[in-house]
Design a protein around this motif. Structure first.
Motif, short mmCIF file in Angstrom:
data_model
loop_
_atom_site.label_atom_id
_atom_site.label_comp_id
_atom_site.label_asym_id
_atom_site.label_seq_id
_atom_site.Cartn_x
_atom_site.Cartn_y
_atom_site.Cartn_z
N ILE A 41 38.93 28.96 -29.81
CA ILE A 41 38.57 30.21 -30.46
C ILE A 41 37.59 30.24 -29.17
CG2 ILE A 41 35.61 30.11 -31.71
CD1 ILE A 41 37.07 28.70 -34.36
N VAL A 42 37.10 29.20 -28.96
CA VAL A 42 36.19 28.96 -27.66
C VAL A 42 36.73 30.15 -26.33
CG1 VAL A 42 35.23 27.79 -25.92
CG2 VAL A 42 34.14 27.74 -27.22
N GLY A 43 37.70 29.41 -26.02
CA GLY A 43 39.27 29.92 -25.05
C GLY A 43 39.21 31.71 -25.04
N ALA A 44 39.60 32.01 -26.49
CA ALA A 44 39.34 33.63 -26.55
C ALA A 44 38.18 34.23 -26.86
CB ALA A 44 40.23 33.35 -28.31
N VAL A 45 37.44 33.94 -27.17
CA VAL A 45 36.14 34.61 -26.58
C VAL A 45 36.20 34.85 -24.73
CG1 VAL A 45 33.51 34.61 -26.50
CG2 VAL A 45 34.80 34.03 -28.79
N ILE A 46 35.99 33.38 -24.09
CA ILE A 46 35.76 33.90 -22.76
C ILE A 46 36.89 34.44 -22.11
CG2 ILE A 46 35.66 32.19 -20.87
CD1 ILE A 46 34.19 30.00 -22.50
N THR A 47 38.35 34.32 -22.58
CA THR A 47 39.50 34.79 -21.78
C THR A 47 38.61 36.88 -22.39
OG1 THR A 47 41.03 33.28 -22.55
CG2 THR A 47 41.32 35.97 -22.64
N ALA A 48 38.27 37.09 -23.77
CA ALA A 48 38.29 38.49 -23.43
C ALA A 48 36.84 39.03 -22.55
CB ALA A 48 37.68 38.86 -25.05
N MET A 49 35.87 37.96 -22.71
CA MET A 49 34.72 38.10 -21.75
C MET A 49 35.23 38.38 -20.07
SD MET A 49 31.31 36.42 -23.52
CE MET A 49 31.86 34.91 -22.65
N ALA A 50 35.88 37.69 -19.79
CA ALA A 50 36.52 37.86 -18.51
C ALA A 50 37.17 39.42 -17.88
CB ALA A 50 37.16 36.27 -18.39
N VAL A 51 38.37 39.12 -19.09
CA VAL A 51 38.92 40.09 -19.62
C VAL A 51 38.14 41.93 -19.32
CG1 VAL A 51 40.61 42.01 -20.78
CG2 VAL A 51 41.00 39.19 -20.31
N VAL A 52 37.39 41.85 -20.06
CA VAL A 52 36.21 42.98 -19.66
C VAL A 52 35.47 43.20 -18.40
CG1 VAL A 52 33.96 43.96 -20.68
CG2 VAL A 52 36.18 43.36 -21.57
N ALA A 53 34.84 42.03 -18.32
CA ALA A 53 33.86 42.03 -16.84
C ALA A 53 34.64 42.18 -15.37
CB ALA A 53 33.26 40.54 -17.24
N ILE A 54 35.96 41.38 -15.43
CA ILE A 54 36.63 41.26 -14.48
C ILE A 54 38.23 42.15 -14.11
CG2 ILE A 54 37.78 39.86 -12.47
CD1 ILE A 54 35.99 37.44 -14.40
N GLY A 55 38.62 42.22 -15.10
CA GLY A 55 39.65 43.03 -15.20
C GLY A 55 39.87 44.18 -15.29
N GLY A 56 38.61 44.79 -16.58
CA GLY A 56 38.49 46.29 -16.57
C GLY A 56 38.18 47.29 -15.43
N VAL B 61 39.38 46.43 -12.34
CA VAL B 61 40.52 46.85 -11.92
C VAL B 61 41.26 47.82 -12.48
CG1 VAL B 61 42.00 45.42 -10.61
CG2 VAL B 61 40.04 44.63 -11.28
N TRP B 62 41.50 47.63 -14.28
CA TRP B 62 42.12 48.67 -14.86
C TRP B 62 41.60 49.86 -14.64
CZ3 TRP B 62 47.55 47.45 -15.10
CH2 TRP B 62 48.31 48.31 -16.36
N LEU B 63 40.14 50.09 -14.50
CA LEU B 63 39.75 51.06 -14.26
C LEU B 63 40.37 51.94 -13.67
CD1 LEU B 63 36.57 50.69 -16.13
CD2 LEU B 63 39.15 52.34 -17.16
N LEU B 64 40.13 50.96 -11.88
CA LEU B 64 40.55 51.79 -10.89
C LEU B 64 41.89 51.88 -11.14
CD1 LEU B 64 39.84 52.18 -8.09
CD2 LEU B 64 40.68 49.89 -7.49
N CYS B 65 43.20 51.69 -11.64
CA CYS B 65 44.52 51.37 -11.38
C CYS B 65 45.13 52.82 -12.59
CB CYS B 65 45.33 50.41 -12.45
SG CYS B 65 45.47 48.87 -11.54
N HIS B 66 44.43 53.16 -13.73
CA HIS B 66 44.20 54.25 -13.93
C HIS B 66 43.73 55.79 -13.38
CE1 HIS B 66 45.06 54.43 -18.36
NE2 HIS B 66 45.09 52.61 -18.76
#
Length: 140
Positions: A41-56, A58-63
């Motif tokens: 649970i903790v890993g899933a929540v932290i992963t989702a937050m990191a994806v939104v904050a960091i990957g999001g 960068v992915w918008l730039l890729c788009h």
């Protein structure tokens, strides 16, 4: 790609991160279902937050650059994961003050941080690929 697919992809990425966290908990403390569940649970929540904050962003730039393929997703995941974990283990790439006792072992800290970050970059690349696969799958 649509907003509902983006949400499903975020959930899928969280599941991959949660499974990895549960695996680490199992390796560290043995097979015990309750700590594994908490780790998931903790890993899933932290992963989702990191994806939104960091990957999001960068992915918008890729788009914007029309780079939406699987290799772009894997690259974004791997590079973002590598940078995040390397910065976290090296006092923000040496920007922040470190404890005085760490100065003699600084070279070894960097070598260890790079090796550890490479392993975690593989997990981050898997998360990126999984999210891309869910978000961009073709409707049958």
């Amino acid at each position: 790609m649509s907003l509902d697919r983006a949400g499903l992809a975020l959930g899928a990425g969280g599941v991959v991160g949660g499974l990895f966290a549960a695996l680490l908990v199992t390796v560290g403390s043995g097979f015990d279902p309750f700590p594994m569940l908490i780790g998931f649970i903790v890993g899933a929540v932290i992963t989702a937050m990191a994806v939104v904050a960091i990957g999001g962003p960068v992915w918008l730039l890729c788009h914007a650059l029309d780079r939406r393929g699987p290799w772009s997703a894997v690259s974004v995941g791997a590079l973002a994961g590598f940078a995040l974990f390397l910065g976290g283990q090296t006092y923000g790439f040496g920007i922040f003050a470190m404890p005085p006792g760490d100065a003699p072992g600084l070279l070894y800290r960097w070598i260890s941080a790079i090796a550890t970050s490479l392993v975690l970059a593989l997990v981050s690349a898997l998360i990126g690929w999984t999210m891309w696969r869910v978000a961009y799958r073709r409707l049958g």
